[in-house]
Design a protein around this motif. Structure first.
Motif, PDB file in Angstrom:
ATOM      1  N   SER A   1     -35.618   4.861  -7.792  1.00 22.55           N
ATOM      2  CA  SER A   1     -34.891   4.134  -6.749  1.00 22.55           C
ATOM      3  C   SER A   1     -33.840   5.030  -6.118  1.00 22.55           C
ATOM      4  O   SER A   1     -33.278   5.906  -6.774  1.00 22.55           O
ATOM      5  CB  SER A   1     -34.166   2.913  -7.327  1.00 22.55           C
ATOM      6  OG  SER A   1     -34.973   2.136  -8.132  1.00 22.55           O
ATOM      7  N   MET A   2     -33.548   4.779  -4.867  1.00 20.35           N
ATOM      8  CA  MET A   2     -32.350   5.319  -4.262  1.00 20.35           C
ATOM      9  C   MET A   2     -31.191   4.412  -4.640  1.00 20.35           C
ATOM     10  O   MET A   2     -31.395   3.285  -5.119  1.00 20.35           O
ATOM     11  CB  MET A   2     -32.509   5.419  -2.749  1.00 20.35           C
ATOM     12  CG  MET A   2     -33.671   6.292  -2.321  1.00 20.35           C
ATOM     13  SD  MET A   2     -33.659   6.658  -0.555  1.00 20.35           S
ATOM     14  CE  MET A   2     -32.307   7.840  -0.484  1.00 20.35           C
ATOM     15  N   ILE A   3     -29.976   4.904  -4.447  1.00 19.36           N
ATOM     16  CA  ILE A   3     -28.804   4.099  -4.776  1.00 19.36           C
ATOM     17  C   ILE A   3     -27.938   3.947  -3.530  1.00 19.36           C
ATOM     18  O   ILE A   3     -27.992   4.762  -2.616  1.00 19.36           O
ATOM     19  CB  ILE A   3     -27.997   4.725  -5.931  1.00 19.36           C
ATOM     20  CG1 ILE A   3     -27.546   6.145  -5.593  1.00 19.36           C
ATOM     21  CG2 ILE A   3     -28.822   4.725  -7.212  1.00 19.36           C
ATOM     22  CD1 ILE A   3     -26.689   6.776  -6.677  1.00 19.36           C
TER      23      ILE A   3
ATOM     24  N   HIS B   1     -20.000   0.302  -5.747  1.00 15.56           N
ATOM     25  CA  HIS B   1     -20.142  -1.157  -5.654  1.00 15.56           C
ATOM     26  C   HIS B   1     -19.808  -1.671  -4.253  1.00 15.56           C
ATOM     27  O   HIS B   1     -20.368  -2.677  -3.808  1.00 15.56           O
ATOM     28  CB  HIS B   1     -19.264  -1.857  -6.696  1.00 15.56           C
ATOM     29  CG  HIS B   1     -17.796  -1.707  -6.473  1.00 15.56           C
ATOM     30  ND1 HIS B   1     -17.099  -0.551  -6.778  1.00 15.56           N
ATOM     31  CD2 HIS B   1     -16.876  -2.576  -5.967  1.00 15.56           C
ATOM     32  CE1 HIS B   1     -15.824  -0.717  -6.478  1.00 15.56           C
ATOM     33  NE2 HIS B   1     -15.660  -1.929  -5.978  1.00 15.56           N
ATOM     34  N   LYS B   2     -18.939  -0.958  -3.530  1.00 11.72           N
ATOM     35  CA  LYS B   2     -18.595  -1.405  -2.178  1.00 11.72           C
ATOM     36  C   LYS B   2     -19.777  -1.208  -1.224  1.00 11.72           C
ATOM     37  O   LYS B   2     -20.120  -2.102  -0.445  1.00 11.72           O
ATOM     38  CB  LYS B   2     -17.358  -0.659  -1.665  1.00 11.72           C
ATOM     39  CG  LYS B   2     -16.089  -0.978  -2.436  1.00 11.72           C
ATOM     40  CD  LYS B   2     -14.894  -0.235  -1.851  1.00 11.72           C
ATOM     41  CE  LYS B   2     -13.622  -0.567  -2.622  1.00 11.72           C
ATOM     42  NZ  LYS B   2     -12.435   0.134  -2.073  1.00 11.72           N
ATOM     43  N   GLY B   3     -20.386  -0.043  -1.279  1.00 12.53           N
ATOM     44  CA  GLY B   3     -21.554   0.182  -0.447  1.00 12.53           C
ATOM     45  C   GLY B   3     -22.692  -0.747  -0.803  1.00 12.53           C
ATOM     46  O   GLY B   3     -23.433  -1.221   0.073  1.00 12.53           O
ATOM     47  N   SER B   4     -22.853  -1.017  -2.091  1.00 14.81           N
ATOM     48  CA  SER B   4     -23.900  -1.934  -2.529  1.00 14.81           C
ATOM     49  C   SER B   4     -23.669  -3.329  -1.959  1.00 14.81           C
ATOM     50  O   SER B   4     -24.611  -4.000  -1.509  1.00 14.81           O
ATOM     51  CB  SER B   4     -23.928  -1.989  -4.054  1.00 14.81           C
ATOM     52  OG  SER B   4     -24.980  -2.810  -4.525  1.00 14.81           O
ATOM     53  N   ALA B   5     -22.420  -3.762  -1.933  1.00 19.06           N
ATOM     54  CA  ALA B   5     -22.104  -5.073  -1.368  1.00 19.06           C
ATOM     55  C   ALA B   5     -22.457  -5.126   0.121  1.00 19.06           C
ATOM     56  O   ALA B   5     -23.029  -6.124   0.605  1.00 19.06           O
ATOM     57  CB  ALA B   5     -20.621  -5.390  -1.574  1.00 19.06           C
ATOM     58  N   VAL B   6     -22.135  -4.052   0.852  1.00 20.19           N
ATOM     59  CA  VAL B   6     -22.493  -3.999   2.276  1.00 20.19           C
ATOM     60  C   VAL B   6     -24.005  -4.069   2.447  1.00 20.19           C
ATOM     61  O   VAL B   6     -24.520  -4.811   3.294  1.00 20.19           O
ATOM     62  CB  VAL B   6     -21.932  -2.714   2.918  1.00 20.19           C
ATOM     63  CG1 VAL B   6     -22.462  -2.544   4.340  1.00 20.19           C
ATOM     64  CG2 VAL B   6     -20.411  -2.743   2.933  1.00 20.19           C
TER      65      VAL B   6
ATOM     66  N   PRO C   1     -29.584  -2.142  -6.400  1.00 22.85           N
ATOM     67  CA  PRO C   1     -28.162  -2.491  -6.260  1.00 22.85           C
ATOM     68  C   PRO C   1     -27.313  -1.761  -7.301  1.00 22.85           C
ATOM     69  O   PRO C   1     -27.821  -1.299  -8.323  1.00 22.85           O
ATOM     70  CB  PRO C   1     -28.143  -4.005  -6.514  1.00 22.85           C
ATOM     71  CG  PRO C   1     -29.547  -4.461  -6.338  1.00 22.85           C
ATOM     72  CD  PRO C   1     -30.416  -3.312  -6.734  1.00 22.85           C
ATOM     73  N   HIS C   2     -26.040  -1.676  -7.032  1.00 21.18           N
ATOM     74  CA  HIS C   2     -25.124  -1.018  -7.959  1.00 21.18           C
ATOM     75  C   HIS C   2     -25.257  -1.634  -9.348  1.00 21.18           C
ATOM     76  O   HIS C   2     -25.156  -2.849  -9.527  1.00 21.18           O
ATOM     77  CB  HIS C   2     -23.684  -1.162  -7.467  1.00 21.18           C
ATOM     78  CG  HIS C   2     -22.677  -0.474  -8.326  1.00 21.18           C
ATOM     79  ND1 HIS C   2     -22.576   0.895  -8.405  1.00 21.18           N
ATOM     80  CD2 HIS C   2     -21.710  -0.974  -9.154  1.00 21.18           C
ATOM     81  CE1 HIS C   2     -21.599   1.224  -9.228  1.00 21.18           C
ATOM     82  NE2 HIS C   2     -21.056   0.110  -9.708  1.00 21.18           N
ATOM     83  N   GLY C   3     -25.521  -0.799 -10.338  1.00 21.58           N
ATOM     84  CA  GLY C   3     -25.681  -1.259 -11.711  1.00 21.58           C
ATOM     85  C   GLY C   3     -27.101  -1.614 -12.090  1.00 21.58           C
ATOM     86  O   GLY C   3     -27.389  -1.862 -13.264  1.00 21.58           O
TER      87      GLY C   3
END
Length: 362
Positions: A222-224, A229-234, A150-152
């Motif tokens: 890891s892939m990102i 953060h928006k893509g991570s939320a999706v 996830p983002h971060g």
């Protein structure tokens, strides 16, 4: 794509079907899966094409994928159903889900199927295309193995969590978005590793969280997600959509068949279909979607065309209706697989038979 070899499409479908049948997959299921993989290659989606056939074969051999599953509808309330796929090939599970949505969606206007205990189903547009042909809007997502932080973060909590959206059009083909919510498909990491090429910047981090373009370091790291953060939320929400309705496992609970082909991944899928006939009518929706498609295509500077979602893949499939170029590493793996199973290898098409566009890509 780097070095490649040209093959005829029917021959590839035949070989893939034979490989799957040699591992106990019934003829119809083998053909369905083969068509899914080959169409992905025709569309240039090599991460979801025959690159995966040796993996499927090994998982079938070791039991990670069940060649002849006894799939069970564990819930069926009319417009909503849940399917336990019994570790089936993902394509077999998804065809059952698509058929169910087509039947129930026509009766109720909307239908949804949550699938558990499944595996990789190939490129999502293979399924949304079937629904679009019947006048349905489609939403499709799935869990996968753990490959995305996830983002971060730096831990592999998420899968590539694909999202497919499809809308029927009065034009030549549907309006389609079919994408991973990671910066790239994990199959492209495997392809880059096999080909000895680098990944684009911004796709992955190594095990220490440092950006990397090395596919080996990316596989260990890891892939990102796409879009920060928006893509991570999706991606996080799609994980919930695909796995929380059933007993499917989240990515972080899953052992990927890329790591252990004997693993029963218990992937979850969610398919939602809306029958446009129940709203403004199929013709109305198809005409409206075509209007949007054409407006997008005509929005370029100086009258230059713009590609609408789904256009690049469809145009490439048209160019490769009869023959398709495969990465040489994939072609070599197919030859080794055929030899091991005692099957007749597929012979490459002479270079002189390639179209100019194919020769350019080679």
């Amino acid at each position: 794509m780097s070095a490649s070899t040209l093959f005829d499409v029917p021959g590839l479908v035949r070989l893939a079907s034979q490989v799957l049948a040699a591992h106990g997959v019934p003829e119809a299921d083998a053909l369905l899966t083969a068509r899914s993989l080959v169409q992905a290659d025709q569309r240039g989606i090599y991460s979801h094409g025959l690159l995966r056939l040796p993996l499927y074969a090994e998982a079938l051999r070791l039991g990670g994928i069940n060649a002849a599953p006894s799939m069970t509808w564990t819930r069926d309330t009319g417009s909503v159903a849940a399917l336990d796929a019994d570790a089936a090939l993902g394509q077999v599970a998804m065809q059952a889900a698509v058929d169910h949505v087509l039947e129930r969606g026509a009766a109720h206007g909307i239908a949804a199927v949550a699938v558990s205990n499944s595996s990789h189903y190939g490129a999502g547009a293979f399924w949304s295309d079937q629904l679009a042909a019947a006048g349905f809007l489609t939403v499709l997502t799935s869990t996968t193995g753990p490959v995305v932080a996830p983002h971060g973060g730096i831990e592999k909590v998420l899968g590539t969590n694909p999202l497919t959206l499809g809308a029927p059009s009065a034009g030549e083909w549907p309006l389609t978005a079919d994408l991973a919510t990671s910066s790239g498909a994990y199959g492209k990491v495997i392809a880059a590793r096999n080909e000895g090429t680098q990944l684009p910047e911004g796709w992955a981090v190594d095990s220490e969280g440092r950006p990397t373009t090395d596919p080996v370091a990316a596989a260990e790291g890891s892939m990102i997600p796409f879009g920060g953060h928006k893509g991570s939320a999706v991606a996080v929400l799609l994980e919930a959509f695909a796995a929380s309705l059933t007993d499917a496992t989240y990515a972080f609970e899953t052992v990927d068949i890329w790591s252990n082909p004997a693993s029963r991944m218990n992937n979850g899928h969610l398919l939602i279909g809306l029958d446009t006939a129940a709203f403004g009518g199929r013709e109305h929706t198809q005409t409206r979607v075509q209007t949007l498609q054409e407006r997008v295509r005509g929005s370029g500077p100086g009258g230059r065309p713009v590609l609408a979602p789904g256009d690049p893949e469809r145009l490439r499939e048209q160019e490769h209706a009869a023959t398709v170029s495969l990465p040489t590493s994939t072609a070599d793996q197919l030859a080794e697989l055929a030899a091991r199973l005692g099957l007749d290898p597929i012979q490459p098409v002479p270079t002189s038979a390639a179209t100019s566009s194919e020769r350019t890509q080679r």
